[in-house]
Scaffold this active site. Structure first.
Site, PDB file in Angstrom:
ATOM      1  N   ASN A   8       0.863  -1.185   0.000  1.00  0.00           N
ATOM      2  CA  ASN A   8       0.000   0.000   0.000  1.00  0.00           C
ATOM      3  C   ASN A   8       0.897   1.232   0.000  1.00  0.00           C
ATOM      4  O   ASN A   8       1.547   1.528   1.000  1.00  0.00           O
ATOM      5  CB  ASN A   8      -0.890  -0.021   1.256  1.00  0.00           C
ATOM      6  CG  ASN A   8      -1.674   1.274   1.441  1.00  0.00           C
ATOM      7  OD1 ASN A   8      -1.829   2.050   0.504  1.00  0.00           O
ATOM      8  ND2 ASN A   8      -2.166   1.491   2.658  1.00  0.00           N
ATOM      9  N   TRP A   9       0.920   1.921  -1.128  1.00  0.00           N
ATOM     10  CA  TRP A   9       1.812   3.087  -1.245  1.00  0.00           C
ATOM     11  C   TRP A   9       1.232   4.349  -0.622  1.00  0.00           C
ATOM     12  O   TRP A   9       1.902   5.381  -0.566  1.00  0.00           O
ATOM     13  CB  TRP A   9       2.139   3.344  -2.722  1.00  0.00           C
ATOM     14  CG  TRP A   9       3.300   2.541  -3.220  1.00  0.00           C
ATOM     15  CD1 TRP A   9       3.895   1.481  -2.594  1.00  0.00           C
ATOM     16  CD2 TRP A   9       4.015   2.728  -4.450  1.00  0.00           C
ATOM     17  NE1 TRP A   9       4.936   0.995  -3.357  1.00  0.00           N
ATOM     18  CE2 TRP A   9       5.027   1.750  -4.503  1.00  0.00           C
ATOM     19  CE3 TRP A   9       3.900   3.612  -5.516  1.00  0.00           C
ATOM     20  CZ2 TRP A   9       5.928   1.631  -5.567  1.00  0.00           C
ATOM     21  CZ3 TRP A   9       4.785   3.508  -6.583  1.00  0.00           C
ATOM     22  CH2 TRP A   9       5.787   2.528  -6.607  1.00  0.00           C
ATOM     23  N   HIS A 113      -9.544   1.180   5.348  1.00  0.00           N
ATOM     24  CA  HIS A 113      -8.203   1.325   5.945  1.00  0.00           C
ATOM     25  C   HIS A 113      -8.279   2.306   7.112  1.00  0.00           C
ATOM     26  O   HIS A 113      -9.029   3.297   7.060  1.00  0.00           O
ATOM     27  CB  HIS A 113      -7.214   1.828   4.884  1.00  0.00           C
ATOM     28  CG  HIS A 113      -5.799   1.785   5.354  1.00  0.00           C
ATOM     29  ND1 HIS A 113      -5.266   2.761   6.179  1.00  0.00           N
ATOM     30  CD2 HIS A 113      -4.813   0.885   5.151  1.00  0.00           C
ATOM     31  CE1 HIS A 113      -4.012   2.448   6.452  1.00  0.00           C
ATOM     32  NE2 HIS A 113      -3.713   1.316   5.831  1.00  0.00           N
ATOM     33  N   GLU A 184      -5.341  -5.062  10.967  1.00  0.00           N
ATOM     34  CA  GLU A 184      -4.326  -4.016  11.116  1.00  0.00           C
ATOM     35  C   GLU A 184      -4.586  -3.227  12.397  1.00  0.00           C
ATOM     36  O   GLU A 184      -5.387  -2.274  12.391  1.00  0.00           O
ATOM     37  CB  GLU A 184      -4.385  -3.049   9.932  1.00  0.00           C
ATOM     38  CG  GLU A 184      -4.047  -3.677   8.607  1.00  0.00           C
ATOM     39  CD  GLU A 184      -3.458  -2.648   7.653  1.00  0.00           C
ATOM     40  OE1 GLU A 184      -2.318  -2.831   7.219  1.00  0.00           O
ATOM     41  OE2 GLU A 184      -4.131  -1.638   7.367  1.00  0.00           O
ATOM     42  N   GLY A 247       2.792  -1.322   4.322  1.00  0.00           N
ATOM     43  CA  GLY A 247       2.801   0.092   3.987  1.00  0.00           C
ATOM     44  C   GLY A 247       4.185   0.561   3.594  1.00  0.00           C
ATOM     45  O   GLY A 247       4.648   0.324   2.470  1.00  0.00           O
TER      46      GLY A 247
END
Ligand code: PEP
Length: 263
Positions: A8-9, A113, A184, A247
């Site tokens: 995940n950029w 997210h 997460e 990430g």
């Protein structure tokens, strides 16, 4: 089923990042592909170009092996969105729909997210986003996790997030072929700290149980861990889960490929 590594950029990446993506695609060799599927969620501005590069590479590799082969049989890096809007289209300036992500070449999208929830996305919107993703033929990667202050009630918190996000699938979507849930913990994202591997394994098992009871028609369910995953800790975590959501360590091609190697 092989493991999956999803990068995940976040809000990082310009046109110059094409060079990094090329390295990732080139480095994702058949040996690595046999270890783990690899997906990357770049910013929406880079999605279509990255999808084209991944498809070109898939064709090249394939033609070199056997010109008769179908390129679809040769695994390459998958692309994903970082979020999608909860409506299919319309007057929502600045937003990206699930259909747009699919059209640009994504096959999955993150939903819920922690960084989107922190910007005000609520459970009802996340539920609607998940439905949009499924309607657009994207595999949803539903992110759930407790904040530091919620650690003592973690199980109840996760169950509440799952129940609300997965509520009332319409009959046309009752048979969900592929669903990914990423555990997460909010306090582990970008912090360098994380739960013990035993804890991660137990929480992911419980999430799988709860998800299966909420969506019994899911034919393929994967539960990943995300939060401060690096090449150094990936092997242990991947062994205890179905894969990882990464990430900051996904921003460098070498680190992302090293995480695939650890799978
Ligand atoms: C994330 O943003 O989903 C994440 C896991 O970030 P990091 O790996 O940087 O903790």
């Amino acid at each position: 089923m092989s493991k999956i590594v999803i990068g995940n950029w976040k809000m990082n990446g310009l046109k110059s990042s094409v060079a990094t993506f090329r390295k990732i695609v080139r480095g994702y060799s058949p040996e690595r592909a046999a270890k783990a599927r690899l997906a990357l969620c770049p910013p929406a501005t880079l999605l279509a170009e990255f999808a084209m590069l991944a498809a070109e590479k898939r064709c090249e590799k394939n033609l070199a092996k056997n010109p008769e082969n179908n390129p679809e049989n040769n695994p390459s890096v998958l692309l994903g969105g970082q979020s999608c809007h909860f409506e299919p289209a319309g007057s929502f300036t600045g937003s990206v729909s699930a259909a747009m992500l699919h059209d640009a070449g994504a096959s999955l999208t993150l939903v819920g997210h922690a960084e989107r929830r922190a910007q005000g996305e609520d459970d009802e919107q996340i539920n609607a986003q998940l439905l949009q993703a499924l309607e657009a033929n994207l595999t949803p990667v539903l992110c759930v996790g407790e904040r530091q202050a919620e650690r003592a009630q973690r199980q109840e918190h996760l169950e509440r997030q799952l129940t609300r996000a997965l509520a009332s699938l319409p009959p046309s979507l009752a048979r969900v072929s592929h669903l990914i849930v990423a555990y997460e913990p909010v306090w582990a994202i970008g912090s360098g700290t994380m739960p013990s591997t035993a804890e991660i394994e137990a929480v992911c098992r419980k999430i799988a149980e709860q998800t299966r009871s909420l969506v019994p028609s899911t034919t393929r369910l994967e539960v990943l861990y995300g939060g401060s995953v690096t090449p150094a800790n990936a092997a242990e975590i991947v062994a205890a889960t179905d894969g990882v959501l990464v990430g900051s360590a996904s921003l460098e091609a070498e680190n992302l490929l090293a995480i695939v190697d650890a799978a």
